[in-house]
Design a protein around this motif. Sequence first.
Motif: not given
Length: 311
Positions: A208-211, A221-226
């Motif tokens: 997801s791209d949510g805050t 979370i953000m590193i996992s997304r990237e």
Amino acid sequence: MNEKITMQKIKERVKNLPLVKESVYNTLSILNDPHSNFNEIAERISPGVAAEFLKMANAASSSREIRSLNHAIKLIGYEKMKKILSTSILMNNFAKQSDFDYFSFNKFHRQAQFCAVISVILGQITEYENTEDLFTAAILLNIGKLIIAIHFSEEHKKIIETKKTKGISTSAAEKAILGTTHSEIGAFTLEQLKIPKDICDAVRYHDSDGTVSSDKNYQLIMISRESYKIVYKFKLPRRINFSEIKKQLQDFIEESQKEYRKNVRVQIRATGYKDFFPELLSTASSLVSEGMEEVFKKRARLSIISKNQEG
């Protein structure tokens, strides 16, 4: 199962599925017990998992070959060993159940390994403290897809068909058929196995791209997304040595770290680290993608040369 289904019904079904064999669950329970000790764990792990752990320990060692679990633990550390073993045991368990159509476990495993390498590299560049958590989360990000393929096989076929015919994303197709996504199913399953909350959150929000709310580990979370986004930019060959790829990127990683530190010094005073982190991570992600493109281009050129020489 009806096409329209609530998440509560999914959860009830997941709870009753033989997702993990009892012996595997018992081992995971010991690994997550703060009072467990190495001797208890060593008695429970299979030779295959032990071999995988030694392989990881040797990859982390720059000195002589590591042949014993005791030596490996001294090198890697007890807590990190428990996280690595948890991941390996889960993946081995699911691999044994992977006799199904419309899903390639080998491809799934290659993508998970690649995601782990990329996630750790991003963690190194952004100086994230617990890179072993990044490794664990990355390996498990798509475990919900595996669960759907194994235990919701008919729905899995419909998801693939819906994705192709309507030209929509995997998550959108999953919602159309199951009423939820592999991210939610994966996170819920890991919660049942008492995997740490930070890891479960990374799995839940990776697609997801949510805050990210302030009560979550936003960096993880953000590193996992990237890392997840980067993985799907590349078509992975059937045979690939990820440790070798990481070595090829080492100079690039060190240079990126210097650039990262310079940016932090310049920008952090004005905006604050949390607000500025997404921009820093986006820059690191672009640099890693460029580095990977160079690695794969070099690999392709060497492959062509090798074929020409054989011919």
